[in-house]
Design a protein around this motif. Structure first.
Motif, PDB file in Angstrom:
ATOM      1  N   TYR A 185       0.791  -1.237   0.000  1.00 23.14           N
ATOM      2  CA  TYR A 185       0.000   0.000   0.000  1.00 23.14           C
ATOM      3  C   TYR A 185       0.820   1.282   0.000  1.00 23.14           C
ATOM      4  N   ARG A 186       2.074   1.215   0.387  1.00 20.56           N
ATOM      5  CA  ARG A 186       2.971   2.372   0.326  1.00 20.56           C
ATOM      6  C   ARG A 186       2.398   3.589   1.043  1.00 20.56           C
ATOM      7  N   LEU A 187       1.990   3.379   2.281  1.00 18.84           N
ATOM      8  CA  LEU A 187       1.447   4.438   3.108  1.00 18.84           C
ATOM      9  C   LEU A 187       2.261   4.551   4.397  1.00 18.84           C
ATOM     10  N   PRO A 188       2.218   5.718   5.049  1.00 20.85           N
ATOM     11  CA  PRO A 188       2.760   5.781   6.406  1.00 20.85           C
ATOM     12  C   PRO A 188       2.063   4.753   7.290  1.00 20.85           C
ATOM     13  N   VAL A 189       2.782   4.256   8.285  1.00 17.23           N
ATOM     14  CA  VAL A 189       2.304   3.146   9.118  1.00 17.23           C
ATOM     15  C   VAL A 189       2.224   3.599  10.565  1.00 17.23           C
ATOM     16  N   MET A 190       1.172   3.136  11.254  1.00 16.35           N
ATOM     17  CA  MET A 190       1.099   3.281  12.700  1.00 16.35           C
ATOM     18  C   MET A 190       0.780   1.924  13.298  1.00 16.35           C
ATOM     19  N   HIS A 191       1.548   1.502  14.282  1.00 15.31           N
ATOM     20  CA  HIS A 191       1.250   0.258  14.996  1.00 15.31           C
ATOM     21  C   HIS A 191       0.102   0.595  15.948  1.00 15.31           C
ATOM     22  N   THR A 192      -1.123   0.196  15.588  1.00 15.18           N
ATOM     23  CA  THR A 192      -2.316   0.701  16.265  1.00 15.18           C
ATOM     24  C   THR A 192      -2.832  -0.196  17.374  1.00 15.18           C
ATOM     25  N   GLU A 193      -2.370  -1.428  17.499  1.00 17.44           N
ATOM     26  CA  GLU A 193      -2.767  -2.276  18.625  1.00 17.44           C
ATOM     27  C   GLU A 193      -1.730  -3.355  18.870  1.00 17.44           C
ATOM     28  N   THR A 194      -1.432  -3.591  20.125  1.00 13.59           N
ATOM     29  CA  THR A 194      -0.746  -4.801  20.563  1.00 13.59           C
ATOM     30  C   THR A 194      -0.940  -4.922  22.072  1.00 13.59           C
ATOM     31  N   ASN A 195      -0.823  -6.131  22.564  1.00 10.93           N
ATOM     32  CA  ASN A 195      -0.792  -6.368  24.004  1.00 10.93           C
ATOM     33  C   ASN A 195      -0.414  -7.825  24.243  1.00 10.93           C
ATOM     34  N   LEU A 196      -0.205  -8.168  25.485  1.00 15.12           N
ATOM     35  CA  LEU A 196      -0.002  -9.554  25.920  1.00 15.12           C
ATOM     36  C   LEU A 196      -0.421  -9.624  27.381  1.00 15.12           C
ATOM     37  N   ARG A 197      -0.979 -10.746  27.765  1.00 14.45           N
ATOM     38  CA  ARG A 197      -1.414 -10.895  29.155  1.00 14.45           C
ATOM     39  C   ARG A 197      -0.221 -10.888  30.104  1.00 14.45           C
ATOM     40  N   GLN A 198      -0.437 -10.256  31.246  1.00 15.05           N
ATOM     41  CA  GLN A 198       0.552 -10.367  32.311  1.00 15.05           C
ATOM     42  C   GLN A 198       0.444 -11.754  32.921  1.00 15.05           C
TER      43      GLN A 198
END
Length: 438
Positions: A294-307
């Motif tokens: 897609y050749r667009l600017p990127v934002m990492h918009t979600e991540t997580n992991l359980r404690q």
């Protein structure tokens, strides 16, 4: 002064229906946000996060075509503005009001566009939007896996949901741009990959790896491959509907938001069934695949992991994801932001919201008593350490974000006027359309 890198978190606001539409999952209610919204905004400020993924609950706000109850939004959004926290406004997060029915409703796109435009007129200082969250996941969970909303499980139902969801997103972008010509749309979408377990699984894995791009292909007006075109046509999309997506292009106002969790990669069996593979390629490799497309600017918009039991599992995952973000940036991809999702723990995401068990999912920066978790401390320190370093080492252009405190200033007026002029310039519009269709 706008932030040069968009560190963010979010308030979890999923609200699909389950059990044949008889039970509404409302994560804002389950996680206590309706009662503790001011405290939650305090926590956002304490983290040093300038941007918050946030949206009004659609099922209690949107009462009918042109009919709204803005009471909660009228309290929370002005408070975000007062605090100079820029919302990435999430207008539709996995569900619709009961009066719409579900994502099989062909009237949904046009109705939703009016809702989006009316929201933008009520809160004209809001610039950043995710009109529809995770379009591919929403369609798949609702109409391919039979988990939410319409609870169907067929390719035809999936294509119907997908075309309605993406059309709603596209029309909403157009409606918002009529109000806010410099609006920026951050498509938060799940970044998936399917690994063939053996040679017999190569063909079904290839189909799944093509299908994962459909939502963004249609949203950005990118021609799909011949196999996916036949898939869409065979399952209910018309040629005119396909041509709509090729003709309506707002890619030049977009940032590609991609979400990555340890569950985003899958092992594919010969019969086409899948199971979790865990992290194999990771965020770096898969993000490069999406950016190359897609050749667009990127934002990492979600991540997580359980404690987990050691207490440092989420902290180590944060470090790993951030290392991947830096690697992607160093490879020349313009990564403009990062998000740990969400601010607080969630409820029942261990079963993907399919069962209302009331179980805490310990993935927040804070627990549900609003006590900071180790990953919250680590994220706060990460922001403090990196926010002044990233601008000088950046390989990307700064995103032209107007913070709430700067709305209606001379600079903001000039930026909006320039954006409107470019939108109305026929040559500019034609050039954008030509380049975004490749």
């Amino acid at each position: 002064m706008p932030p040069s890198f968009l560190f963010a978190t979010g308030i979890e606001n999923s609200y699909p229906t389950i059990r044949g539409g008889t039970h509404r999952v409302d994560e804002m209610a389950l996680c206590g946000h309706y009662d503790k919204w001011a405290l939650d905004f305090d926590l956002v400020q304490d983290l040093g996060v300038p941007v918050l993924r946030y949206g009004p609950p659609i099922h209690t706000t949107w009462l009918g075509d042109g009919r709204y109850d803005w009471a909660f939004a009228d309290i929370t959004f002005p408070d975000l503005r007062r605090r100079n926290i820029a919302p990435i406004t999430d207008l539709c997060h996995f569900g619709v009001p009961d009066w719409i029915g579900n994502f099989q409703n062909p009237d949904f796109p046009a109705l939703f566009a009016r809702y989006a435009g009316d929201f933008a007129r009520r809160f004209p200082w809001v610039q950043l939007y995710t009109p529809v969250n995770e379009m591919y996941i929403c369609a798949a969970f609702s109409a391919l896996y039979g988990w939410w909303n319409e609870e169907l499980a067929s390719d035809t139902a999936f294509v119907t949901a997908l075309k309605n969801i993406v059309k709603a997103n596209v029309l909403a972008m157009g409606a918002i741009l009529e109000v806010r010509p410099d609006a920026i749309f951050i498509q938060s979408e799940s970044s998936e990959y399917f690994h063939a377990e053996n040679p017999a699984a190569i063909q079904p894995a290839e189909v799944m790896n093509a299908r994962r791009f459909l939502s963004l292909d249609l949203n950005y007006g990118r021609r799909v491959n011949s196999e996916m075109y036949e898939y869409l046509m065979d399952n209910g999309m018309t040629r005119d509907e396909y041509h709509f997506f090729m003709a309506h292009k707002y890619k030049h106002n977009c940032i590609m938001g991609n979400d990555y969790y340890v569950t985003n990669e899958h092992r594919v069996c010969a019969d086409g069934s899948t199971r979790a593979s865990g992290e194999v390629f990771g965020y770096h490799v898969i993000t490069r695949q999406y950016h190359d497309r897609y050749r667009l600017p990127v934002m990492h918009t979600e991540t997580n992991l359980r404690q987990g039991p050691n207490g440092d599992e989420a902290v180590n995952w944060l470090w790993k994801e951030w290392a991947n973000v830096l690697r992607v940036r160093n490879d020349g991809v313009p990564v403009v932001g990062f998000t740990w999702y969400s601010l607080t723990d969630q409820i029942d995401w261990d079963t993907a919201l399919r069962e209302p068990n009331g179980r805490v999912f310990e993935v927040g920066l804070y627990d549900l008593d609003r006590k900071i978790r180790p990953v919250g401390q680590a994220y706060k320190q990460l922001i403090a350490d990196w926010q002044q370093v990233l601008p000088t080492n950046s390989v990307c252009l700064q995103v032209p974000v107007t913070m709430p405190a700067d709305y209606a200033t001379e600079h903001d007026a000039e930026q909006q006027a320039n954006a409107a002029a470019k939108r109305d310039d026929r040559a500019t519009a034609d050039a954008n359309a030509a380049t975004s269709g490749t």
